[in-house]
Each structure stands twice: as C-alpha cells, then as structure tokens.
Design an enzyme around this catalytic site. Sequence first.
Site, PDB file in Angstrom:
ATOM      1  N   ASP A  33      24.127 109.905  12.810  1.00 31.24           N
ATOM      2  CA  ASP A  33      23.930 110.901  13.875  1.00 31.24           C
ATOM      3  C   ASP A  33      22.541 110.679  14.470  1.00 31.24           C
ATOM      4  N   ALA A  83      29.572 112.764  20.017  1.00 29.41           N
ATOM      5  CA  ALA A  83      29.858 112.883  21.445  1.00 29.41           C
ATOM      6  C   ALA A  83      28.936 113.924  22.052  1.00 29.41           C
ATOM      7  N   GLU A  84      28.775 113.826  23.357  1.00 26.20           N
ATOM      8  CA  GLU A  84      28.284 114.968  24.114  1.00 26.20           C
ATOM      9  C   GLU A  84      29.518 115.831  24.300  1.00 26.20           C
ATOM     10  N   THR A 125      40.271 115.224  22.300  1.00 24.35           N
ATOM     11  CA  THR A 125      40.389 116.635  22.673  1.00 24.35           C
ATOM     12  C   THR A 125      41.626 116.874  23.549  1.00 24.35           C
ATOM     13  N   ASP A 126      42.122 118.103  23.526  1.00 22.09           N
ATOM     14  CA  ASP A 126      43.245 118.459  24.403  1.00 22.09           C
ATOM     15  C   ASP A 126      42.832 118.433  25.874  1.00 22.09           C
ATOM     16  N   GLU A 127      41.498 118.441  26.138  1.00 23.82           N
ATOM     17  CA  GLU A 127      41.053 118.486  27.535  1.00 23.82           C
ATOM     18  C   GLU A 127      41.435 117.222  28.308  1.00 23.82           C
ATOM     19  N   TYR A 153      33.030 115.635  31.280  1.00 24.93           N
ATOM     20  CA  TYR A 153      33.247 115.570  29.829  1.00 24.93           C
ATOM     21  C   TYR A 153      34.646 115.062  29.505  1.00 24.93           C
ATOM     22  N   LYS A 157      35.956 111.551  27.652  1.00 29.64           N
ATOM     23  CA  LYS A 157      36.770 111.518  26.425  1.00 29.64           C
ATOM     24  C   LYS A 157      38.074 110.752  26.677  1.00 29.64           C
ATOM     25  N   LYS A 192      28.429 127.506  23.006  1.00 35.22           N
ATOM     26  CA  LYS A 192      29.873 127.613  23.182  1.00 35.22           C
ATOM     27  C   LYS A 192      30.322 129.078  23.141  1.00 35.22           C
ATOM     28  N   ASN A 252      40.079 134.318  27.433  1.00 36.11           N
ATOM     29  CA  ASN A 252      38.647 134.456  27.109  1.00 36.11           C
ATOM     30  C   ASN A 252      38.239 135.921  27.004  1.00 36.11           C
ATOM     31  N   ASP A 275      32.162 131.421  38.370  1.00 35.61           N
ATOM     32  CA  ASP A 275      33.056 130.600  37.565  1.00 35.61           C
ATOM     33  C   ASP A 275      32.473 129.213  37.320  1.00 35.61           C
ATOM     34  N   GLY A 278      35.571 123.648  38.654  1.00 38.03           N
ATOM     35  CA  GLY A 278      36.740 122.906  38.150  1.00 38.03           C
ATOM     36  C   GLY A 278      37.341 123.508  36.897  1.00 38.03           C
ATOM     37  N   HIS A 279      37.079 124.774  36.650  1.00 40.89           N
ATOM     38  CA  HIS A 279      37.445 125.459  35.396  1.00 40.89           C
ATOM     39  C   HIS A 279      38.938 125.330  35.050  1.00 40.89           C
TER      40      HIS A 279
HETATM   41  P1  NAD Z   1      28.723 118.950  18.727  1.00 41.95           P
HETATM   42  O1  NAD Z   1      28.125 118.877  20.083  1.00 41.95           O
HETATM   43  O2  NAD Z   1      28.568 120.198  17.923  1.00 41.95           O
HETATM   44  O3  NAD Z   1      28.155 117.756  17.826  1.00 41.95           O
HETATM   45  C1  NAD Z   1      28.011 116.459  18.304  1.00 41.95           C
HETATM   46  C2  NAD Z   1      27.181 115.663  17.294  1.00 41.95           C
HETATM   47  O4  NAD Z   1      27.104 114.301  17.760  1.00 41.95           O
HETATM   48  C3  NAD Z   1      25.736 116.149  17.146  1.00 41.95           C
HETATM   49  O5  NAD Z   1      25.372 116.180  15.786  1.00 41.95           O
HETATM   50  C4  NAD Z   1      24.920 115.108  17.907  1.00 41.95           C
HETATM   51  O6  NAD Z   1      23.598 114.947  17.403  1.00 41.95           O
HETATM   52  C5  NAD Z   1      25.763 113.865  17.691  1.00 41.95           C
HETATM   53  N1  NAD Z   1      25.554 112.865  18.749  1.00 41.95           N
HETATM   54  C6  NAD Z   1      25.593 113.069  20.096  1.00 41.95           C
HETATM   55  N2  NAD Z   1      25.322 111.927  20.749  1.00 41.95           N
HETATM   56  C7  NAD Z   1      25.148 110.966  19.787  1.00 41.95           C
HETATM   57  C8  NAD Z   1      24.865 109.584  19.828  1.00 41.95           C
HETATM   58  N3  NAD Z   1      24.707 108.934  20.999  1.00 41.95           N
HETATM   59  N4  NAD Z   1      24.753 108.910  18.658  1.00 41.95           N
HETATM   60  C9  NAD Z   1      24.903 109.549  17.474  1.00 41.95           C
HETATM   61  N5  NAD Z   1      25.157 110.875  17.373  1.00 41.95           N
HETATM   62  C10 NAD Z   1      25.289 111.569  18.522  1.00 41.95           C
HETATM   63  O7  NAD Z   1      30.260 118.578  18.910  1.00 41.95           O
HETATM   64  P2  NAD Z   1      31.556 119.165  18.181  1.00 41.95           P
HETATM   65  O8  NAD Z   1      31.971 120.402  18.850  1.00 41.95           O
HETATM   66  O9  NAD Z   1      31.335 119.125  16.715  1.00 41.95           O
HETATM   67  O10 NAD Z   1      32.613 118.038  18.579  1.00 41.95           O
HETATM   68  C11 NAD Z   1      32.800 116.884  17.763  1.00 41.95           C
HETATM   69  C12 NAD Z   1      33.874 116.004  18.369  1.00 41.95           C
HETATM   70  O11 NAD Z   1      35.095 116.729  18.439  1.00 41.95           O
HETATM   71  C13 NAD Z   1      33.590 115.548  19.796  1.00 41.95           C
HETATM   72  O12 NAD Z   1      34.004 114.204  19.921  1.00 41.95           O
HETATM   73  C14 NAD Z   1      34.420 116.461  20.673  1.00 41.95           C
HETATM   74  O13 NAD Z   1      34.792 115.825  21.852  1.00 41.95           O
HETATM   75  C15 NAD Z   1      35.608 116.715  19.770  1.00 41.95           C
HETATM   76  N6  NAD Z   1      36.313 117.994  19.958  1.00 41.95           N
HETATM   77  C16 NAD Z   1      35.635 119.174  19.911  1.00 41.95           C
HETATM   78  C17 NAD Z   1      36.328 120.385  20.015  1.00 41.95           C
HETATM   79  C18 NAD Z   1      35.611 121.721  19.949  1.00 41.95           C
HETATM   80  O14 NAD Z   1      36.252 122.752  20.131  1.00 41.95           O
HETATM   81  N7  NAD Z   1      34.328 121.771  19.660  1.00 41.95           N
HETATM   82  C19 NAD Z   1      37.710 120.378  20.193  1.00 41.95           C
HETATM   83  C20 NAD Z   1      38.380 119.150  20.253  1.00 41.95           C
HETATM   84  C21 NAD Z   1      37.663 117.972  20.111  1.00 41.95           C
HETATM   85  O1  TDX Z   2      29.311 131.740  28.552  1.00 37.19           O
HETATM   86  C1  TDX Z   2      30.501 131.365  28.610  1.00 37.19           C
HETATM   87  N1  TDX Z   2      31.412 132.147  29.282  1.00 37.19           N
HETATM   88  C2  TDX Z   2      32.717 131.799  29.421  1.00 37.19           C
HETATM   89  O2  TDX Z   2      33.497 132.545  30.044  1.00 37.19           O
HETATM   90  C3  TDX Z   2      30.965 130.144  28.022  1.00 37.19           C
HETATM   91  C4  TDX Z   2      30.016 129.254  27.267  1.00 37.19           C
HETATM   92  C5  TDX Z   2      32.293 129.815  28.179  1.00 37.19           C
HETATM   93  N2  TDX Z   2      33.140 130.605  28.870  1.00 37.19           N
HETATM   94  C6  TDX Z   2      34.572 130.211  29.002  1.00 37.19           C
HETATM   95  C7  TDX Z   2      34.806 128.802  29.523  1.00 37.19           C
HETATM   96  C8  TDX Z   2      36.094 128.396  28.815  1.00 37.19           C
HETATM   97  O3  TDX Z   2      37.215 128.856  29.552  1.00 37.19           O
HETATM   98  O4  TDX Z   2      35.122 130.220  27.683  1.00 37.19           O
HETATM   99  C9  TDX Z   2      36.040 129.138  27.485  1.00 37.19           C
HETATM  100  C10 TDX Z   2      35.554 128.285  26.326  1.00 37.19           C
HETATM  101  O5  TDX Z   2      34.384 127.631  26.755  1.00 37.19           O
HETATM  102  P1  TDX Z   2      33.593 126.598  25.818  1.00 37.19           P
HETATM  103  O6  TDX Z   2      33.263 127.256  24.527  1.00 37.19           O
HETATM  104  O7  TDX Z   2      32.500 125.979  26.609  1.00 37.19           O
HETATM  105  O8  TDX Z   2      34.749 125.543  25.462  1.00 37.19           O
HETATM  106  P2  TDX Z   2      35.683 124.605  26.384  1.00 37.19           P
HETATM  107  O9  TDX Z   2      35.096 124.364  27.719  1.00 37.19           O
HETATM  108  O10 TDX Z   2      37.071 125.185  26.324  1.00 37.19           O
HETATM  109  O11 TDX Z   2      35.616 123.218  25.548  1.00 37.19           O
HETATM  110  C11 TDX Z   2      35.699 123.223  24.108  1.00 37.19           C
HETATM  111  O12 TDX Z   2      37.008 122.888  23.679  1.00 37.19           O
HETATM  112  C12 TDX Z   2      37.444 121.565  23.849  1.00 37.19           C
HETATM  113  C13 TDX Z   2      34.687 122.260  23.490  1.00 37.19           C
HETATM  114  O13 TDX Z   2      33.380 122.589  23.944  1.00 37.19           O
HETATM  115  C14 TDX Z   2      35.031 120.834  23.807  1.00 37.19           C
HETATM  116  O14 TDX Z   2      34.115 119.946  23.170  1.00 37.19           O
HETATM  117  C15 TDX Z   2      36.423 120.563  23.318  1.00 37.19           C
HETATM  118  O15 TDX Z   2      36.837 119.254  23.658  1.00 37.19           O
END
Ligand code: NAD
Ligand code: TDX
Length: 339
Positions: A33, A83-84, A125-127, A153, A157, A192, A252, A275, A278-279
């Site tokens: 990481d 990932a970012e 991701t489902d996105e 994003y 992906k 998030k 939400n 909003d 592109g939500h």
């Molecule tokens: P997160 O942002 O919490 O964590 C990402 C981690 O990756 C961090 O520890 C960061 O330091 C590291 N990282 C970022 N860029 C890097 C780089 N260039 N080299 C090495 N490390 C790096 O993310 P998360 O929510 O834990 O998501 C993890 C994975 O799951 C992602 O690939 C995301 O697309 C996927 N995903 C997330 C969700 C969700 O709801 N959070 C849902 C579906 C899929």
């Molecule tokens: O302040 C907020 N207000 C709000 O209404 C934030 C942060 C989000 N939202 C809405 C946007 C989305 O419809 O809530 C919903 C969830 O938002 P996020 O937590 O940013 O998640 P989302 O955009 O759905 O993406 C997440 O799920 C799929 C993860 O961040 C991604 O990494 C994953 O791939």
Amino acid sequence: MTIIVTGGAGFIGSNFIYYQLREHKDDRIVCVDSLTYAGNLSTLAQAMKNPGFRFVRADITDREAIYRVFEEEKPDAVVNFAAESHVDRSIESPEVFLRTNILGTEVMMDACRKYGNVRYHQVSTDEVYGDLPLDRPDLLFTETTPIHTSSPYSASKASADLLVGAYYRTYGLPVTISRCSNNYGPYHFPEKLIPLMIINALHDKPLPVYGTGENVRDWLYVEDHCAAIDLVLRKGRIGEVYNIGGHNEMKNIDIVKLICKALGKSESLITYVSDRKGHDMRYAIDPTKIHNELGWLPATKFSDGLQKTVEWYLENREWWETIISGEYKNYYERMYGNR
Ligand code: NAD
Ligand code: TDX
C-alpha cells in the site's frame, strides 16, 4: 500460500486482511500500500503483531518496487484492492484515478506474468455497469450486463476490468474479477456516505444529502464481501466475473434517517445540497452466479450491520478523529463549503 494484498491499509483491504489472518492461519499475507490519504497504517496495528503478516509501503504503479516485492516474497496469489475509490474526487481530478486504477492494474498483472503466472484477482465494482432506472425494480446487474460507465472513477475501474480480461485471453494469466455493490462497516473512510453521516450527526452538523436523496444503493456488510472474495480466489473459475451483493437496496435518504435514529439525533439535521454530477440513480446486483457456483450468501442483515457499524464509530473515535483533523478538513471545505 503467500498472498499479496494491495490497498490493504484502506477500508475493504484491511477488513480482508483480518479475515484472512483469522480464517487461513497458515497463509502469509503481504500488504502492499502506498498510504495515500485513504490509507491508514493504524488500521493494520493488530495485523502487524502477526508473524504471518508483512507491510510494504509501495505504489502499485512503481514497477521496480512491485517486482522487488515479488522477488522477495514469491507470492502464490495477488488480490488487487488498491485504487482511488471516491467518485466525488474522480469528478474533481480524474488523472490519478487513471494512473492507479488502470496502470497500477497493468503493473500488478505484469508482475504476475513475470514471476510464474501468479493467480490474480481483481476487486471491481458494480459501478462498471452504469445505473438502473428507479421505476424498473425487476432489472438487476448480471455478469453479462454491458459495461456502461458514468464517472471517471467507474470508467477507470471498467478499463481495468477490460485489461484483466485481455491478460487472460492473450497471456493465459489465471485471473478472476469480482464486482461488488456498496460496502459499509469498520474502517470506512469518513468521506463516504455512511461514515460521513455518522460523524456529522455526532457533531450535530448538517447531513448533506445530494439531490433528492432518492438514489438507491445496494448495501453489503464488508465482511460478507471479504468472504465472497476469499471464495472466488480459492474456488472461482479462472477467467470468470462474479457479481457480489445481498439484495439490499436502500434509498440514500432512508439510510440517513436510520443513522439519525440510531444516534438519537433529529432529522432536522438533514440538508439537501446540489447533486453529484452524472449521479447514478440506482445500483442492484444479481448474485445468483456466486450463490449457485460457490455457495456464497451474505451473513449480515442490514439492520444488524448498521448497528454494529454505528457502534464501531462510537468506540473508535480516535481512528476517525485523527483523519478528520488532518488534510480531510480541506477536502470537506472544498466539497461541501459552498454546496
Ligand atoms: P479505500 O479508498 O478505502 O482504500 C484504498 C487503498 O488503496 C488505500 O489504503 C490507499 O492507500 C491504497 N492505494 C491507493 N492508491 C494506491 C497506489 N497507487 N498504490 C498502492 N496503494 C494505493 O478503498 P475501498 O473502499 O477499500 O475499496 C477497495 C477496492 O474495492 C477498490 O478497488 C474499489 O474500487 C473496490 N470497491 C469498493 C466498494 C466500496 O463500497 N467501498 C465497492 C465495490 C468495490
Ligand atoms: O455526502 C454525501 N451525500 C450523499 O448524498 C455523500 C458522500 C454521498 N451521497 C450519496 C451519493 C451516492 O448516491 O450517497 C450515495 C453513496 O455515496 P458514496 O458513499 O460516495 O458511494 P458511491 O458513490 O455509491 O460509491 C461507492 O460504492 C461503489 C464506493 O465509494 C465505490 O468505491 C464503490 O465502487
């Protein structure tokens, strides 16, 4: 087995590391990481005490550093979480998303090819499927739903997923891809939806709901996601995509109201703000394939998972207070200051 887990200092990766250390005590886990704003070494404090765990600070786009880790560790498998991951940040500045999410995936897979055709799992991701209309509850994302992305994003992906498919077809790299819906649980970064609302509510700050709050997400407790990835890694069919989700669609606005209730806070804190560009309207996963082939089912009901999550944030204030007192303050001001 020695497994390289990239992005293990983030939300899902760290939960996956704890799951592995608990469920597969004989395996060695090497976390790679780069510790971006979303990575937090304190999250891995307990893992650091385990002799079967090693942390390496390296960027997945840094080919030399990644090859060095492969030479030292001779891994049997890679699970790529790094990932970012935040849609709003990708709208602000896409470039780093393309670099990490696409080129990082390429470097990790090149290392897998170079060091003995190492088993590779891509956490997607489902996105990548875009969104579904609110008035068609019968429609769900299956593994054959066309890729159709909305944000930088999700486009990054999806690009990575296409590259993973190409490495399978062209080089025979033993790959799998999992596409999961929204996760929630411990160590979720405060930007998030769920952690942001919990933390703001605890401070009696406005709860910023984008647009009308009618957007639907399909929520899964993070440990259920970790169990699913573990199954795909060990028993999944090579070259296949598996959708992961628990049929738990929520608007939400309803989530935010549940959080207010769980914390005994007034719904008058809810503030509608402009909003997201592109939500996406609605995500909903059809998990039939992973259920039928690998027997996976989610174990945590949403009401229990949300309660556990709220309690975790109440009991681990130091973890998130450190985050929100740092650079995150500037992000919050930029994102929500004039919204
Ligand atoms: P997160 O942002 O919490 O964590 C990402 C981690 O990756 C961090 O520890 C960061 O330091 C590291 N990282 C970022 N860029 C890097 C780089 N260039 N080299 C090495 N490390 C790096 O993310 P998360 O929510 O834990 O998501 C993890 C994975 O799951 C992602 O690939 C995301 O697309 C996927 N995903 C997330 C969700 C969700 O709801 N959070 C849902 C579906 C899929
Ligand atoms: O302040 C907020 N207000 C709000 O209404 C934030 C942060 C989000 N939202 C809405 C946007 C989305 O419809 O809530 C919903 C969830 O938002 P996020 O937590 O940013 O998640 P989302 O955009 O759905 O993406 C997440 O799920 C799929 C993860 O961040 C991604 O990494 C994953 O791939």
